[in-house]
Design a protein around this motif. Structure first.
Motif, PDB file in Angstrom:
ATOM      1  N   GLY A  24      51.357  78.044  51.890  1.00 37.95           N
ATOM      2  CA  GLY A  24      49.930  78.064  52.180  1.00 37.95           C
ATOM      3  C   GLY A  24      49.134  78.682  51.060  1.00 37.95           C
ATOM      4  N   PRO A  25      47.854  78.761  51.233  1.00 45.54           N
ATOM      5  CA  PRO A  25      47.090  78.246  52.371  1.00 45.54           C
ATOM      6  C   PRO A  25      47.011  76.723  52.343  1.00 45.54           C
ATOM      7  CG  PRO A  25      45.606  79.126  50.724  1.00 45.54           C
ATOM      8  CD  PRO A  25      47.000  79.405  50.239  1.00 45.54           C
ATOM      9  N   ASP A  39      45.572  80.175  56.424  1.00 47.33           N
ATOM     10  CA  ASP A  39      45.673  80.989  55.217  1.00 47.33           C
ATOM     11  C   ASP A  39      47.014  81.703  55.114  1.00 47.33           C
ATOM     12  OD1 ASP A  39      43.121  80.384  54.198  1.00 47.33           O
ATOM     13  OD2 ASP A  39      42.207  81.772  55.611  1.00 47.33           O
TER      14      ASP A  39
END
Length: 70
Positions: A24-25, A39
């Motif tokens: 991620g994000p 996130d």
């Protein structure tokens, strides 16, 4: 685009019996056009569509097994 700064590659890990893991994000575009974002440093994407928090995996793909008596 050639004139744009290069983005860092994202690692995607395919698992044989579970979700797709993505560094991620991330932003995910759903089939109805909505966009959702996470996130987190690693995101588990549901591929079985059993998750109550779809598109995020909640481990609903795991089969519940009854404990045997021995």
């Amino acid at each position: 685009m050639p004139n744009e700064p290069a983005e860092r590659s994202r690692r995607v890990t395919l698992t044989s019996d579970g979700p797709i893991l993505v560094e991620g994000p991330v932003e995910v575009v759903l089939d109805d056009g909505r966009t959702v974002r996470s996130d987190r440093f690693t995101v588990a994407l549901c591929v079985c569509r059993r998750s109550r928090s779809y598109p995020w995996c909640d481990t609903s793909h795991r089969a519940r097994q009854k404990r045997g008596t021995t």
